[in-house]
Design a protein around this motif. Structure first.
Motif, short mmCIF file in Angstrom:
data_model
loop_
_atom_site.label_atom_id
_atom_site.label_comp_id
_atom_site.label_asym_id
_atom_site.label_seq_id
_atom_site.Cartn_x
_atom_site.Cartn_y
_atom_site.Cartn_z
N MET A 1 22.15 -30.59 -48.49
CA MET A 1 21.89 -29.65 -47.42
C MET A 1 20.50 -29.02 -47.58
SD MET A 1 24.31 -26.43 -46.56
CE MET A 1 25.66 -27.34 -47.29
N PRO A 2 19.45 -29.81 -47.74
CA PRO A 2 18.14 -29.26 -48.09
C PRO A 2 17.59 -28.29 -47.05
CG PRO A 2 17.99 -31.57 -47.43
CD PRO A 2 19.42 -31.27 -47.63
N GLU A 3 17.93 -28.46 -45.77
CA GLU A 3 17.41 -27.58 -44.74
C GLU A 3 17.99 -26.18 -44.84
OE1 GLU A 3 20.95 -29.72 -42.81
OE2 GLU A 3 19.44 -30.08 -44.34
N PHE A 4 19.07 -26.01 -45.61
CA PHE A 4 19.68 -24.70 -45.75
C PHE A 4 19.34 -24.03 -47.08
CE2 PHE A 4 23.38 -25.73 -42.61
CZ PHE A 4 22.50 -25.51 -41.56
N HIS A 5 18.53 -24.66 -47.91
CA HIS A 5 18.10 -24.02 -49.14
C HIS A 5 17.33 -22.74 -48.81
CE1 HIS A 5 18.32 -27.79 -51.93
NE2 HIS A 5 19.49 -27.40 -51.49
N GLY A 6 17.55 -21.70 -49.59
CA GLY A 6 16.89 -20.43 -49.33
C GLY A 6 17.52 -19.65 -48.19
N ARG A 7 18.74 -20.00 -47.82
CA ARG A 7 19.45 -19.31 -46.75
C ARG A 7 20.83 -18.89 -47.22
NH1 ARG A 7 18.57 -22.59 -41.25
NH2 ARG A 7 19.77 -20.79 -40.46
N SER A 8 21.52 -18.16 -46.38
CA SER A 8 22.76 -17.52 -46.80
C SER A 8 23.97 -18.04 -46.04
CB SER A 8 22.66 -16.00 -46.63
OG SER A 8 22.44 -15.66 -45.26
N ALA A 9 25.14 -17.83 -46.68
CA ALA A 9 26.42 -18.15 -46.08
C ALA A 9 27.37 -17.00 -46.36
CB ALA A 9 26.99 -19.45 -46.65
N ARG A 24 32.67 -22.13 -53.66
CA ARG A 24 32.16 -22.98 -54.74
C ARG A 24 31.40 -24.18 -54.18
NH1 ARG A 24 37.14 -21.45 -57.14
NH2 ARG A 24 38.23 -23.28 -56.32
N THR A 25 31.93 -24.77 -53.13
CA THR A 25 31.28 -25.94 -52.53
C THR A 25 29.93 -25.57 -51.93
OG1 THR A 25 33.37 -27.06 -52.09
CG2 THR A 25 31.51 -27.67 -50.69
N LEU A 26 29.85 -24.45 -51.24
CA LEU A 26 28.61 -24.06 -50.59
C LEU A 26 27.53 -23.67 -51.60
CD1 LEU A 26 29.93 -22.02 -47.52
CD2 LEU A 26 29.26 -24.43 -47.62
N VAL A 27 27.92 -23.02 -52.69
CA VAL A 27 26.95 -22.69 -53.73
C VAL A 27 26.34 -23.96 -54.31
CG1 VAL A 27 26.80 -21.85 -56.11
CG2 VAL A 27 27.82 -20.41 -54.36
N LYS A 28 27.15 -24.97 -54.53
CA LYS A 28 26.64 -26.24 -55.05
C LYS A 28 25.67 -26.90 -54.09
CE LYS A 28 30.80 -27.19 -57.77
NZ LYS A 28 32.03 -28.03 -57.87
N SER A 29 25.78 -26.57 -52.80
CA SER A 29 24.89 -27.15 -51.80
C SER A 29 23.57 -26.42 -51.69
CB SER A 29 25.58 -27.15 -50.43
OG SER A 29 26.75 -27.93 -50.45
N ALA A 82 22.79 -19.04 -42.44
CA ALA A 82 22.91 -20.44 -42.04
C ALA A 82 24.34 -20.85 -41.75
CB ALA A 82 22.34 -21.36 -43.13
N VAL A 83 25.29 -20.26 -42.46
CA VAL A 83 26.69 -20.72 -42.38
C VAL A 83 27.62 -19.52 -42.37
CG1 VAL A 83 28.51 -22.03 -43.52
CG2 VAL A 83 26.16 -22.88 -43.58
N LEU A 84 28.58 -19.54 -41.45
CA LEU A 84 29.67 -18.56 -41.43
C LEU A 84 30.99 -19.33 -41.49
CD1 LEU A 84 30.99 -15.78 -41.01
CD2 LEU A 84 30.74 -16.15 -38.53
N ILE A 85 31.81 -18.97 -42.47
CA ILE A 85 33.14 -19.56 -42.60
C ILE A 85 34.17 -18.46 -42.33
CG2 ILE A 85 34.73 -20.87 -44.04
CD1 ILE A 85 32.06 -22.31 -43.60
#
Length: 254
Positions: A1-9, A24-29, A82-85
């Motif tokens: 998910m390189p385009e989301f590096h430096g962004r938040s979820a 855990r999955t999103l942190v690894k990304s 970048a991401v809302l779950i």
């Protein structure tokens, strides 16, 4: 998910179960993740286990002020959203005749209105960023009816419809919105259920939170031409006969 590096979820209901596995999955990304929940001790423990790119924030998903604070903190600490779950949810075991009006409204407030509030407040931030993903954790109860959990079924069907409306509205801004529909998953919410719940499934077992998290990771990272879509992870339960009536258990968040 390189385009989301430096962004938040932000992951609601992130303290345990499916929400913790998704965090855990999103942190690894490479995302900075806010574990948002009412369960402070468990939420802090989950965030601490994820390292410096995660933090806990208290969130009552029915409270607009708390939502604004969580989103502000996410962006201040980890970069543009970048991401809302939307994973937070409750269940009440009551049918049409037996569930109280107050509890019916409470289930809708948490499961549906809470998710709407998050989308309502996150959407302008995602538009400003030019892209992003919202994943709403619905249920197989958002695909078919079940007896004895009327409020839960109504809320999960509503969340499925809300997903589609949001996908249409936000697609032009590069924002994707999808729903995930788990069947029986090993979580605190299903702790009181027994093997009879999976007896009619082609894959006759409970799923694991990590399996749902893997689906969410795929949606966020790989399913780049999917929006308004339903992703079902239920061991094949909805491919055939309906599951048996849910076993009664204590109400619990994911």
């Amino acid at each position: 998910m390189p385009e989301f590096h430096g962004r938040s979820a932000v992951v609601t209901g992130g303290a345990r179960g499916i929400g913790a596995a998704i965090a855990r999955t999103l942190v690894k990304s490479g995302l900075g993740v806010v574990v948002a929940d009412l369960l402070a001790a468990e939420g802090r423990a989950t965030a601490e286990s994820l390292g410096a790119t995660a933090m806990f924030r208290r969130l009552d998903v029915t409270d607009e002020r708390e939502w604004r604070q969580v989103l502000d903190d996410a962006e201040a600490n980890f970069g543009p959203l970048a991401v809302l779950i939307n994973n937070a949810g409750i269940v009440d075991f009551g049918g049409i005749e037996t569930e109280s009006p107050a509890m019916f409204r409470h289930v809708l407030d948490v499961n549906l209105v809470g998710a709407w509030l998050g989308m309502h407040l996150a959407a302008p931030r995602l538009r400003a960023a030019g892209d992003g993903v919202i994943v709403n954790i619905s249920s197989t109860a958002g695909l078919t009816g079940y007896p004895g959990i009327a409020g839960y079924v109504a809320s999960k069907w509503g969340l499925r419809g809300l997903t589609k409306a949001a996908a249409i509205e936000l697609g032009g801004s590069g924002v994707r919105v999808c729903s995930v529909h788990p069947g029986p998953i090993h979580t605190p919410m299903t702790a009181g259920f027994d093997a009879s719940m999976t007896a009619g499934q082609p894959l006759p077992r409970f799923g694991e939170p990590e399996e749902v998290a893997a689906m969410v990771g795929f949606i966020v990272d790989k399913a780049t031409f999917s929006t308004g879509s339903e992703f079902v992870i239920d061991g094949g339960a909805t491919a055939g006969q309906a599951l048996a009536e849910p076993v009664r258990a204590h109400d619990s968040q994911r």
